[in-house]
Design a protein around this motif. Structure first.
Motif, mmCIF file in Angstrom:
data_model
loop_
_atom_site.group_PDB
_atom_site.id
_atom_site.type_symbol
_atom_site.label_atom_id
_atom_site.label_comp_id
_atom_site.label_asym_id
_atom_site.label_seq_id
_atom_site.Cartn_x
_atom_site.Cartn_y
_atom_site.Cartn_z
ATOM 1 N N GLY A 76 0.777 -1.224 0.000
ATOM 2 C CA GLY A 76 0.000 0.000 0.000
ATOM 3 C C GLY A 76 0.810 1.278 0.000
ATOM 4 N N PRO A 77 0.111 2.405 -0.178
ATOM 5 C CA PRO A 77 0.773 3.695 -0.330
ATOM 6 C C PRO A 77 1.533 4.174 0.906
ATOM 7 C CG PRO A 77 -1.609 3.974 -0.269
ATOM 8 C CD PRO A 77 -1.344 2.510 -0.326
ATOM 9 N N GLU A 78 1.134 3.773 2.099
ATOM 10 C CA GLU A 78 1.823 4.248 3.294
ATOM 11 C C GLU A 78 3.278 3.784 3.315
ATOM 12 O OE1 GLU A 78 0.839 6.623 5.378
ATOM 13 O OE2 GLU A 78 -0.929 6.713 4.083
ATOM 14 N N VAL A 79 3.532 2.562 2.855
ATOM 15 C CA VAL A 79 4.897 2.036 2.785
ATOM 16 C C VAL A 79 5.724 2.869 1.804
ATOM 17 C CG1 VAL A 79 6.266 0.037 2.037
ATOM 18 C CG2 VAL A 79 4.237 -0.297 3.448
ATOM 19 N N VAL A 80 5.131 3.179 0.667
ATOM 20 C CA VAL A 80 5.816 3.947 -0.367
ATOM 21 C C VAL A 80 6.048 5.384 0.101
ATOM 22 C CG1 VAL A 80 5.725 4.708 -2.766
ATOM 23 C CG2 VAL A 80 4.820 2.457 -2.128
ATOM 24 N N LYS A 81 5.045 5.955 0.751
ATOM 25 C CA LYS A 81 5.157 7.324 1.256
ATOM 26 C C LYS A 81 6.277 7.422 2.297
ATOM 27 C CE LYS A 81 2.229 10.995 3.087
ATOM 28 N NZ LYS A 81 0.860 11.346 3.485
ATOM 29 N N ALA A 82 6.367 6.466 3.197
ATOM 30 C CA ALA A 82 7.432 6.459 4.205
ATOM 31 C C ALA A 82 8.798 6.328 3.544
ATOM 32 C CB ALA A 82 7.205 5.329 5.203
ATOM 33 N N PHE A 83 8.895 5.456 2.544
ATOM 34 C CA PHE A 83 10.149 5.269 1.805
ATOM 35 C C PHE A 83 10.559 6.575 1.131
ATOM 36 C CE2 PHE A 83 12.558 4.402 -1.990
ATOM 37 C CZ PHE A 83 13.485 3.452 -1.585
ATOM 38 N N ALA A 84 9.608 7.234 0.466
ATOM 39 C CA ALA A 84 9.891 8.487 -0.241
ATOM 40 C C ALA A 84 10.407 9.556 0.711
ATOM 41 C CB ALA A 84 8.633 8.979 -0.956
ATOM 42 N N GLY A 85 9.819 9.640 1.890
ATOM 43 C CA GLY A 85 10.283 10.614 2.874
ATOM 44 C C GLY A 85 11.668 10.291 3.394
ATOM 45 N N LYS A 86 11.896 9.040 3.680
ATOM 46 C CA LYS A 86 13.187 8.606 4.226
ATOM 47 C C LYS A 86 14.329 8.843 3.246
ATOM 48 C CE LYS A 86 15.396 4.651 6.438
ATOM 49 N NZ LYS A 86 15.182 3.288 6.955
ATOM 50 N N TYR A 87 14.072 8.631 1.944
ATOM 51 C CA TYR A 87 15.130 8.737 0.943
ATOM 52 C C TYR A 87 15.016 9.974 0.061
ATOM 53 C CZ TYR A 87 16.163 4.145 2.645
ATOM 54 O OH TYR A 87 16.481 3.093 3.471
ATOM 55 N N ALA A 88 14.211 10.945 0.466
ATOM 56 C CA ALA A 88 14.090 12.241 -0.210
ATOM 57 C C ALA A 88 13.805 12.108 -1.707
ATOM 58 C CB ALA A 88 15.342 13.084 0.047
ATOM 59 N N VAL A 89 12.836 11.272 -2.049
ATOM 60 C CA VAL A 89 12.441 11.121 -3.444
ATOM 61 C C VAL A 89 11.758 12.419 -3.867
ATOM 62 C CG1 VAL A 89 11.028 9.799 -5.078
ATOM 63 C CG2 VAL A 89 12.225 8.622 -3.217
ATOM 64 N N ASN A 90 12.235 13.020 -4.953
ATOM 65 C CA ASN A 90 11.776 14.346 -5.370
ATOM 66 C C ASN A 90 10.926 14.332 -6.640
ATOM 67 O OD1 ASN A 90 13.794 13.668 -7.166
ATOM 68 N ND2 ASN A 90 14.899 15.610 -7.017
ATOM 69 N N TYR A 91 10.341 13.202 -6.936
ATOM 70 C CA TYR A 91 9.486 13.090 -8.116
ATOM 71 C C TYR A 91 8.203 12.356 -7.723
ATOM 72 C CZ TYR A 91 12.126 8.668 -8.346
ATOM 73 O OH TYR A 91 12.736 7.472 -8.058
ATOM 74 N N PRO A 92 7.145 12.476 -8.552
ATOM 75 C CA PRO A 92 5.858 11.863 -8.197
ATOM 76 C C PRO A 92 5.943 10.340 -8.100
ATOM 77 C CG PRO A 92 5.615 13.346 -10.082
ATOM 78 C CD PRO A 92 7.076 13.221 -9.808
ATOM 79 N N LEU A 93 5.292 9.793 -7.071
ATOM 80 C CA LEU A 93 5.171 8.351 -6.896
ATOM 81 C C LEU A 93 3.692 8.008 -6.900
ATOM 82 C CD1 LEU A 93 7.803 7.734 -4.067
ATOM 83 C CD2 LEU A 93 8.068 7.359 -6.528
ATOM 84 N N VAL A 94 3.316 7.089 -7.776
ATOM 85 C CA VAL A 94 1.934 6.656 -7.888
ATOM 86 C C VAL A 94 1.868 5.155 -7.631
ATOM 87 C CG1 VAL A 94 1.282 8.509 -9.476
ATOM 88 C CG2 VAL A 94 2.124 6.336 -10.402
#
Length: 192
Positions: A121-139
């Motif tokens: 689910g999206p919460e796992v991806v959202k946490a990953f994006a925050g932790k690794y400073a992903v600067n592009y859209p994730l869907v």
């Protein structure tokens, strides 16, 4: 390269010549990306033109916050559509390079869209994006978008789409950032 079948628990990784089971594991920091080249000249001259592989499909998916993102939002831009997952080591290894490419070329009409195939689910991806400073859209991907792109046999699978909506490159597996940047530059330099 991680091989997968959506809707199935069978997942395995191709590591060298052997196979190993791949399952969601403790998060590790993505590997550091190799240096991103400064210019086409630094890459051994002008980048070669890429073939046209066909029209990119239209898609509509929700991002990690539940907001609908449509392919039409990126009309006129050079777009990388990257099918990946947080638990996939080769996928994770490419992310630092992708964030650098986004920083470097975003102003030139370039955007990366990460299509997560995480079933957690999206919460796992959202946490990953925050932790690794992903600067592009994730869907969050689904079977419909996977099918629209002709199927995804392994992740990462990545599509490079030009300003006219044509797929110019399809790669399975991770690629060195400097090598992938040459492809991005070639498409960015084209007239639409």
């Amino acid at each position: 390269m991680i091989h997968l079948r959506l809707g199935s628990s069978l997942v395995f990784a191709t590591l060298g010549l052997g196979l190993a089971a791949c399952s969601p594991a403790k998060e590790e920091a993505p590997a550091k990306a190799k240096a991103v080249a400064a210019s086409p000249a630094a890459n051994g001259g002008a980048p070669a033109a890429l073939p046209t592989l066909g029209k990119a499909p239209a898609w509509e998916l929700k991002d990690v916050n539940g907001t609908v993102v449509r392919s039409t939002q990126f009309a006129g831009k050079v777009v990388v559509v990257d099918f990946w997952a947080t638990w996939c080591p080769p996928c994770r290894a490419e992310i630092p390079g992708y964030t650098e490419l986004q920083k470097k070329y975003g102003k030139d009409g370039f955007v990366i869209v990460g299509v997560s195939l995480d079933q957690a689910g999206p919460e796992v991806v959202k946490a990953f994006a925050g932790k690794y400073a992903v600067n592009y859209p994730l869907v969050m991907g689904d079977d419909t978008v996977v099918g629209a792109f002709g199927g995804v046999e392994a992740i990462p699978t990545t599509f490079l789409i030009d300003r006219n909506g044509q797929i110019r490159d399809r790669k399975m597996g991770a690629e060195d950032t400097a090598d992938y940047e040459k492809k991005v530059i070639a498409v960015l330099q084209e007239k639409s």
